[in-house]
Each structure stands twice: as C-alpha cells, then as structure tokens.
Motif scaffolding. Structure first.
Motif, PDB file in Angstrom:
ATOM      1  N   CYS A   1     -10.821  93.311  38.324  1.00  0.00           N
ATOM      2  CA  CYS A   1     -12.066  92.839  38.939  1.00  0.00           C
ATOM      3  C   CYS A   1     -11.861  91.440  39.485  1.00  0.00           C
ATOM      4  O   CYS A   1     -10.841  90.789  39.232  1.00  0.00           O
ATOM      5  CB  CYS A   1     -13.209  92.857  37.926  1.00  0.00           C
ATOM      6  SG  CYS A   1     -12.934  91.779  36.506  1.00  0.00           S
TER       7      CYS A   1
ATOM      8  N   THR B   1     -17.074  92.248  41.608  1.00  0.00           N
ATOM      9  CA  THR B   1     -16.551  93.459  42.235  1.00  0.00           C
ATOM     10  C   THR B   1     -15.493  94.034  41.299  1.00  0.00           C
ATOM     11  O   THR B   1     -14.578  93.313  40.879  1.00  0.00           O
ATOM     12  CB  THR B   1     -15.924  93.142  43.604  1.00  0.00           C
ATOM     13  OG1 THR B   1     -16.884  92.451  44.404  1.00  0.00           O
ATOM     14  CG2 THR B   1     -15.514  94.410  44.312  1.00  0.00           C
TER      15      THR B   1
ATOM     16  N   LEU C   1     -20.368  95.500  41.854  1.00  0.00           N
ATOM     17  CA  LEU C   1     -20.206  96.334  43.050  1.00  0.00           C
ATOM     18  C   LEU C   1     -18.906  97.122  42.949  1.00  0.00           C
ATOM     19  O   LEU C   1     -17.883  96.584  42.514  1.00  0.00           O
ATOM     20  CB  LEU C   1     -20.180  95.442  44.292  1.00  0.00           C
ATOM     21  CG  LEU C   1     -19.948  96.100  45.650  1.00  0.00           C
ATOM     22  CD1 LEU C   1     -21.148  96.953  46.051  1.00  0.00           C
ATOM     23  CD2 LEU C   1     -19.666  95.043  46.718  1.00  0.00           C
ATOM     24  N   SER C   2     -18.930  98.388  43.368  1.00  0.00           N
ATOM     25  CA  SER C   2     -17.702  99.193  43.343  1.00  0.00           C
ATOM     26  C   SER C   2     -16.695  98.641  44.352  1.00  0.00           C
ATOM     27  O   SER C   2     -17.047  98.314  45.490  1.00  0.00           O
ATOM     28  CB  SER C   2     -18.024 100.656  43.650  1.00  0.00           C
ATOM     29  OG  SER C   2     -18.629 100.780  44.920  1.00  0.00           O
ATOM     30  N   PHE C   3     -15.437  98.549  43.936  1.00  0.00           N
ATOM     31  CA  PHE C   3     -14.384  97.994  44.773  1.00  0.00           C
ATOM     32  C   PHE C   3     -14.251  98.722  46.113  1.00  0.00           C
ATOM     33  O   PHE C   3     -13.994  98.116  47.151  1.00  0.00           O
ATOM     34  CB  PHE C   3     -13.036  98.088  44.040  1.00  0.00           C
ATOM     35  CG  PHE C   3     -12.491  96.764  43.625  1.00  0.00           C
ATOM     36  CD1 PHE C   3     -12.383  95.724  44.524  1.00  0.00           C
ATOM     37  CD2 PHE C   3     -12.084  96.550  42.322  1.00  0.00           C
ATOM     38  CE1 PHE C   3     -11.877  94.494  44.133  1.00  0.00           C
ATOM     39  CE2 PHE C   3     -11.579  95.331  41.914  1.00  0.00           C
ATOM     40  CZ  PHE C   3     -11.471  94.296  42.823  1.00  0.00           C
TER      41      PHE C   3
ATOM     42  N   THR D   1     -16.267  99.764  48.095  1.00  0.00           N
ATOM     43  CA  THR D   1     -17.201  99.317  49.134  1.00  0.00           C
ATOM     44  C   THR D   1     -16.509  98.363  50.104  1.00  0.00           C
ATOM     45  O   THR D   1     -16.729  98.419  51.322  1.00  0.00           O
ATOM     46  CB  THR D   1     -18.413  98.620  48.493  1.00  0.00           C
ATOM     47  OG1 THR D   1     -18.971  99.469  47.482  1.00  0.00           O
ATOM     48  CG2 THR D   1     -19.479  98.308  49.525  1.00  0.00           C
ATOM     49  N   ASN D   2     -15.646  97.497  49.575  1.00  0.00           N
ATOM     50  CA  ASN D   2     -14.968  96.506  50.415  1.00  0.00           C
ATOM     51  C   ASN D   2     -13.781  97.076  51.188  1.00  0.00           C
ATOM     52  O   ASN D   2     -13.146  96.354  51.958  1.00  0.00           O
ATOM     53  CB  ASN D   2     -14.500  95.325  49.563  1.00  0.00           C
ATOM     54  CG  ASN D   2     -15.647  94.398  49.193  1.00  0.00           C
ATOM     55  OD1 ASN D   2     -16.674  94.351  49.876  1.00  0.00           O
ATOM     56  ND2 ASN D   2     -15.488  93.660  48.101  1.00  0.00           N
TER      57      ASN D   2
ATOM     58  N   ASP E   1     -16.906  88.521  43.717  1.00  0.00           N
ATOM     59  CA  ASP E   1     -16.913  88.960  45.114  1.00  0.00           C
ATOM     60  C   ASP E   1     -16.604  87.782  46.028  1.00  0.00           C
ATOM     61  O   ASP E   1     -17.122  86.676  45.848  1.00  0.00           O
ATOM     62  CB  ASP E   1     -18.266  89.558  45.481  1.00  0.00           C
ATOM     63  CG  ASP E   1     -18.207  90.292  46.805  1.00  0.00           C
ATOM     64  OD1 ASP E   1     -17.803  91.461  46.815  1.00  0.00           O
ATOM     65  OD2 ASP E   1     -18.553  89.682  47.832  1.00  0.00           O
TER      66      ASP E   1
ATOM     67  N   SER F   1     -17.537 104.607  46.709  1.00  0.00           N
ATOM     68  CA  SER F   1     -17.976 103.489  47.537  1.00  0.00           C
ATOM     69  C   SER F   1     -19.493 103.348  47.526  1.00  0.00           C
ATOM     70  O   SER F   1     -20.229 104.305  47.280  1.00  0.00           O
ATOM     71  CB  SER F   1     -17.482 103.718  48.968  1.00  0.00           C
ATOM     72  OG  SER F   1     -17.958 102.720  49.834  1.00  0.00           O
TER      73      SER F   1
END
Length: 792
Positions: free
Chosen positions: A92, A116, A198-200, A202-203, A95, A141
């Motif tokens: 992690c 994240t 936040l789920s990784f 997503t990025n 973010d 995501s």
C-alpha cells in the motif's frame, strides 16, 4: 466510638488546621491528577495497535537494511510466490494525488487521508466492519472502503454499501467509485490514520502510474505480511535471506535483502513508515517516569505535612487513650482523617481531570473522551494508589500510635536523628527531581534554539507552495504570465514533490570507470531554476538547462558523491539505453531536506520540463494586507484555469516546523510537569519548615533573649535547607546529564550539555527554596520571645 463520630472528630481536627489541610488536599489533588493523566497516556501509547487481531503474526517487510521500508510491486509478488509460510501479504501507499475530492449528489468533500492498497489489505489488517465485507472490498477497480465517520458525512446514517461516489483527484477525474464496505473509525490506539482505502487497480488508468509500478527499481510501496500460525519468524526470515532471484534483473539482485519487522514494534521503532502515526520510546519512558515522580512528590508532601502536625496529633491520641479509647477506635480515628483528605483529593482530581482533559488532548494531540479516558484500568490504578497512601498515612500510624502508652504521647518528644535524616532525605529527593527536571527543560529549550539556528542549506522564509493539477499543466504558460503580473511574487519554481516532504526513493544503475553498480538515493525532479530559487550552491559542474530533461541528466548532493565514490562527475553517469543520456552535470551542497533528527542522506535530482507537480512562490509582501491581496490575485489566476481544484497553499517554513511537532509536544509536557513538581516541592518545603519552626520555637526565644539578631536567626534556620538543596543538586546533575544525553541521541545535529545549564537549575531551585523557607523563618525570628518561651 462509631465511624460517624470518628469522621466528625477528624473533620474538626482538619478544620483546626485549615492551612495544613488545604495544602495537603491541594498537593494530593494536583499530584493525583497529573500522575493519573500521564499514566493513562503512557498505557494507551503502549497499547497502540494491540486491538488488531493476532498482531504478533503481522510483520512489515523491509528491504536493504532493518529500516528500509520501500518495496516495488514485483518484490511483494516475489515473496508471495516463493514463501508459502506467508499466509497473506499486502502492499500500500498514501495516494499520490495531492488533492482528492468525493462527490455525492450535490455535495463535495475533501479527502485528507486516502490510502491506496491491493486486495489483501483487509486480510492482513482485519479492521472491524460496520457494513459490507472489507476483505472482499478491494478486489477490482473503482472500489472504496470508507470509515464510519466519512460514511456519515457522505450518506448520513444509512447503509452506503453498493452506492457510488464521484472521484476527482489530481491525476484521475470523473471516476465512479463503489462503496463496498464501511469499517469502524480507527481507535485512538491505532497507528493507522486513514479515512478511506482505494483499490490499487483504480490507478491503473493512469499511464505513468502503471509503468512506474512495474519497474523493479520503483520502490514506492510498503509491504506487510501475515504469517500462518505454524510459521516461525526465524524460519521465514531465513527463507527470505535465500529467496530465489531468478526473475530479478541482474543489476538489482545485490540490492534485494528482504527482512521482517514486527508490526507490534512499528509504532515506536520504525519511523521510516511515514504515513503511520509514531511515538518515541525514550520520550514516553521519560514522561512515564516523570508521572511517577510527581506522584511520589505528592505522597512525600502529604507525609511531611502529617509529620509537621505529629506533636498535636500525639497529644490528641494520648487524651483519647487516657479516656479509655480502644485499639480499634484509635486506628479508626487516625485513618478517618487520612480517608477524608484522600477522598476529597480523589473527588477533586476527577473533577479537575474532566476540566483539563481538552487541554490535555491538545497538548498530546489526542482525542480522548472522559468516558474513554477514565477506563477500568484508570479506576483500578487510582484505587491502588489511594489504598497505598491510606495504609501508609492512616492505618500504619494509627496502629503505631495505639500501642503507645498515654504518658509517652502526652509529653514533648525529642526529634530522633533517624527521623530527622529520613525527613530531610525526602526533601532531598524532592529537589533532586525538581533540579533534574529544570535542567532537562533548559536543555530541551537550548536544543530547540540550536535547531532554529542551524543553517539548513536552503532558503525557506517567505515561500509558499501549492500542488498543481492537469488543468494547470495544460495552461501553464498562461498561468506563468499571470504570476508575472503580480509584483509581490518575486520568483517561482517547481518540483516533483514538496522539498521537505519527499518520499521518492530510487534504486538505479550507475556506470563508473567501466563498472556498473546499483545506487539508492532520494530522488526529486526539479526545473532548471530550482537551486537558484532556494539559494542552494552548485559546487561542481553546472545546473540544469532546457535540454537536461530530454537527456535525463542528474545532479547529486555532496553526500551522494561521497557515498557513490564519485571522484569527478565526468567519470560517472547513470546507466541509460542511450549513451548520451544520464550524465551527471553537477554536484550541489548538502542541505537538510529531512528533519534534523537524521543526517543528510544521498539525494539525486532530475530535470523536469517547464513545470512539475508542486509550485513555489517567493513572496515580498511588507504587510499582511499586501500578502492577502497578492494571494487573492494568485487565486483568481488559478481558478481561471483550474476551477475544480482550488488553490490550497502552505508556508514552507511552517511545513518544516511541523517536522518537530513531537519534540515540541514533549517539551510542553515536560515544562508543565516541571512547574507542577516545583509547586509540590515547595509545598513539601512549607510542611518541613512548619515542623522545624515548631520544634525550635523555644530555642529561637532563648537566642533572642540572649541578644541574637533577626538576621542571625534567619541564617541559622535557613542554612540547613541550603545544605540539603546543595546535596540534591549534586545528586541531580549526573541523573539529568544521563537522561538528556540519551535524548539528544535522537538528533543528528545536537547542542552541547553546557555546565551553565546545571548551574542555572541549581541556582533557581536554591532561590525558590530560600524564598519559600524565609517567610516562615522570618515569622519565627520576629516572634515575641516571651510567647516563644511559653510555647509547649
């Protein structure tokens, strides 16, 4: 004699001696309140993260050395594949977006602390769920797990699982995120401090993010592993030391040295995990010892005050025994007086705790409620202290006095040498504590001043900074033109992250004298005028130019030059696929880009193009009104190009000062406890003086009849106290020296333990002691000798 009658007589005795009784109760109240607050704080600090299930099976994965916490995604995957004893492993990071907003309907909320993480985060850290299943909440995501307080802001009291919020961040906008779970707010005893995870995946929609993440050398993540119940720490550590590195690029194999660090010790011992809350073990120990000493001072005061009234007490007990009072009634009478004073002190202490708890929270950066603070442990600890004091000041004296014959109690007692030594020993102990604390607080203030006076190697005054975004990048030249129209803005520059808060660490290959080696350093991208803007001297070579970005040129600091054994910048370069790229074009002077707790480490700088993620403005505004007007103009220009991401600026010098928040907190706590210990020591001195004056009343009268002057009597009465304070000074100096020498080890740049600090503390203690004693001495010395000779 009934209990009610014993209490009534005890009240009557206390009322007769109002001053002494008041001093007793005040001293006990202050001592109990201070020590209980400190003990509760220490216990809560030591229990940090202990609420996490099976915490002893959780470890932080380290790399390089015991304090290296930076990993790449590939490193985490390698452990997952090769070490079966690792039951779960997660990685992690905070973010990377400087500004994150969540929209729900027409409402827009700024997210201050976003983490994240990959899908295993809540498998390693099973925080308690309110709604949904956080374990499965980050599998794909655009998934978001939020805390209960954030859920209330966004959705009120309803269950938000399955609902969506719009995610607008600096690097990714307009994404619809599904709330998959809500967890309970993290308790005060948690080193974790996030609002949402936040789920990784997503990025993955950010191109540079994906390429950065896949690189073995991009060690920008932190890894945590949960071992299975049958695995041993030693066994897993041995496997990590010999893990197969077939998939690792040849030039990086030597630099992968995995280790494990118990998560239960992270709060105190692994400060390199910067996104977690941290404490200081030595500081906490000093605070805890201080709390114990304050409690001891309060107890000593009480004993001294009781002793000062010994003769009156003896006469009362003797009269009761003459009248036929039994053993149990005498014990009951003596104990009742202590019970009343202790009961009043406890009640006032609880009331005082409720009043000052908000101040205590502010002082310790905590958020304790009264109900949460006064826990079962607190009550049991308080009862234990009160019971011990009741036994020592009530029950035991009562038993001893009840065994004395009335004739012994009714006649005037000569002071035994052993008792005098014991009482004076308590006085010495009080002033040892006070002088040691005074020396410590002067040393801490001296160290703070030393840090303020330290040359950091860069200018930080009159500089503000703010994080940019994509909208401003697209109109950067127009925005620069707007800035040029504001006379108060004298210069500007850009860098990849905040100068004093850079978390990027790189591992790259360096070619030197025909050989290639891996080097690790703090990496920061900057624009060509960065070093000139901050007044950082270029010692060798040249600065960056407009072509430096395309050629991937580097500038290193002096520490990097020494660490990488670069003789001249012409003989070394960073490895690149193109021969003309990666040149080292300059060496800059060392400057402190991290707090002065640590020495300057190796740092490397690459060149950005025309801007980067952080904007710095050098302001020249003589008055606050000028500054406000200038900022308003900057914000107007900003909002013209970036209406969705407002300008949030900070002062660079204030950011630097925030690095020492824990040190200032420690200084304040120790300052207050020093004042309290001094107060308690003075109260104890009043009690002892009262006793001495009572014992020597007739002697003073005889001396005055024989022609002694008031000054001579004052000198006679005060010299003993001066002697005991001097002894306390001699004992306190080595204790304070040892404690402060250990504390100063926390700093790479530290002041010296000057002799005058100890002398100042000793003189202050002596002066305060003489002022306290002299008032009572003067009263005794100016008393009519006829009254003194009648005194019995």
């Amino acid at each position: 004699m009934a209990l009610s009658k014993s209490l009534k007589l005890a009240f009557r005795n206390l009322k007769k001696n109002k001053v002494v009784s008041l001093l007793n109760i005040v001293g006990l109240t202050v001592g109990l309140t201070t020590s209980m607050l400190i003990f509760s704080f220490v216990m809560k600090e030591k229990s940090t993260d202990r609420f996490i299930s099976e915490i002893d099976n959780i470890y932080c994965v380290t790399n390089g050395d015991d304090s290296g916490v930076h990993l790449s995604q590939n490193m985490v995957n390698l452990i997952k594949e090769e070490i079966p004893e690792v039951d779960k492993i997660t990685y992690c990071s905070v973010d990377w977006s400087p500004q994150v907003f969540l929209k729900e309907g027409q409402q827009k909320f700024k997210l201050e602390r976003l983490l994240t993480a990959d899908s295993c985060f809540f498998r390693v850290f099973p925080f308690e769920a309110v709604w949904g299943d956080p374990v499965e909440g980050l599998n794909t995501s655009n998934k978001l797990v939020i805390t209960q307080s954030l859920s209330r802001k966004l959705f009120g009291d309803e269950n938000p699982v399955g609902k969506t919020v719009t995610y607008d961040a600096t690097y990714l906008q307009g994404e619809e995120l599904e709330v998959t779970a809500v967890i309970k707010d993290l308790p005060q005893e948690s080193s974790w401090n996030f609002e949402a995870v936040l789920s990784f995946q997503t990025n993955y929609k950010i191109g540079w993010y994906v390429s950065n993440m896949k690189h073995w050398g991009s060690q920008n993540y932190q890894g945590f592993a949960r071992l299975n119940n049958h695995a041993s720490y030693e066994g897993v550590l041995a496997k990590l030391k010999t893990i197969p590195l077939d998939k690792v690029p040849a030039d990086m194999k030597e630099d992968i040295k995995f280790g494990l660090f118990p998560f239960s010790d992270v709060y105190f011992d692994l400060h390199e995990l910067r996104f977690l809350r941290h404490g200081n073990r030595l500081t906490l120990a000093i605070i805890g010892i201080t709390g114990l000493l304050v409690l001891l001072l309060a107890c000593i005061n009480y004993v001294n005050m009781v002793t000062a009234q010994r003769e009156k007490w003896n006469k009362n007990i003797g009269i009761f025994k003459m009248m036929g009072s039994s053993f149990s009634k005498i014990v009951q009478l003596v104990t009742a007086e202590s019970l009343i004073q202790l009961g009043l002190a406890v009640g006032l202490s609880l009331l005082l705790t409720a009043v000052i708890l908000p101040v205590f929270n502010s002082l310790t950066s905590s958020s304790y409620s009264l109900a949460g603070f006064i826990s079962l442990k607190y009550i049991l600890m308080l009862l234990a202290v009160v019971a011990l004091m009741l036994v020592s000041t009530g029950l035991l004296p009562g038993v001893l006095l009840s065994r004395r014959v009335p004739s012994f109690l009714l006649r005037k007692q000569e002071e035994k040498r052993s008792r005098s030594f014991s009482r004076n020993g308590l006085l010495v102990f009080q002033f040892v504590v006070t002088i040691a604390l005074m020396t410590s607080i002067v040393t801490i203030r001296k160290q703070s001043q030393h840090l303020e006076d330290q040359d950091l190697g860069f200018d930080k005054e009159s500089i503000i900074y703010a994080n940019l975004n994509d909208a401003l990048y697209e109109h950067i030249e127009a925005f620069k033109s707007e800035l040029a129209q504001i006379p108060e803005v004298t210069d500007y520059t850009f860098s990849e992250s905040v100068l004093v808060d850079n978390a990027q660490n790189w591992g790259r290959r360096m070619e030197k004298d025909g050989e290639t080696s891996e080097v690790n350093f703090s990496k920061l991208s900057v624009v060509p005028n960065f070093f000139e803007f901050f007044g950082i001297e270029i010692l060798e070579g040249s600065g960056f130019n407009q072509n430096s970005n395309g050629k991937q040129e580097f500038i290193f600091n002096q520490t990097a030059k020494r660490a990488f054994q670069i003789e001249t910048i012409e003989t070394a370069k960073m490895a690149s696929s193109k021969p003309e790229h990666g040149r080292i074009v300059g060496i800059v002077s060392d400057f402190n880009f991290e707090s002065l707790h640590v020495p300057v480490r190796a740092a490397g700088y690459m060149c950005s193009q025309d801007c980067d993620e952080v904007l710095y403005l050098k302001m020249n505004a003589p008055t606050s009104a000028n500054f406000d007007q200038a900022i308003d103009r900057v914000k107007m220009a900003w909002n013209r190009f970036s209406p969705d991401f407002p300008m949030e600026y900070q002062f660079l010098d204030q950011k630097w000062e925030s690095l020492y928040q824990k040190d200032r907190q420690f200084q304040k706590i120790l300052s207050y406890t020093t004042i309290i210990s001094l107060l308690l020591s003075c109260l104890g001195l009043v009690g002892l003086t009262y006793f001495v004056m009572e014992q020597r009343t007739k002697e003073i009268g005889i001396r005055k009849v024989n022609g002694a002057k008031v000054s001579e009597i004052l000198s006679m009465l005060n010299k003993d106290f001066v002697k005991w304070v001097a002894i306390a000074f001699v004992l306190a100096c080595p204790i304070a020296y040892y404690a402060m020498n250990k504390w100063l080890e926390n700093f790479a740049y530290k002041t010296t333990l000057s002799w005058w600090v100890f002398a100042l503390a000793g003189l202050l203690a002596l002066g305060i002691a003489l002022l306290t004693v002299s008032f009572q001495s003067w009263k005794a010395a100016t008393r009519n000798p006829v009254e003194a000779l009648r005194y019995e």
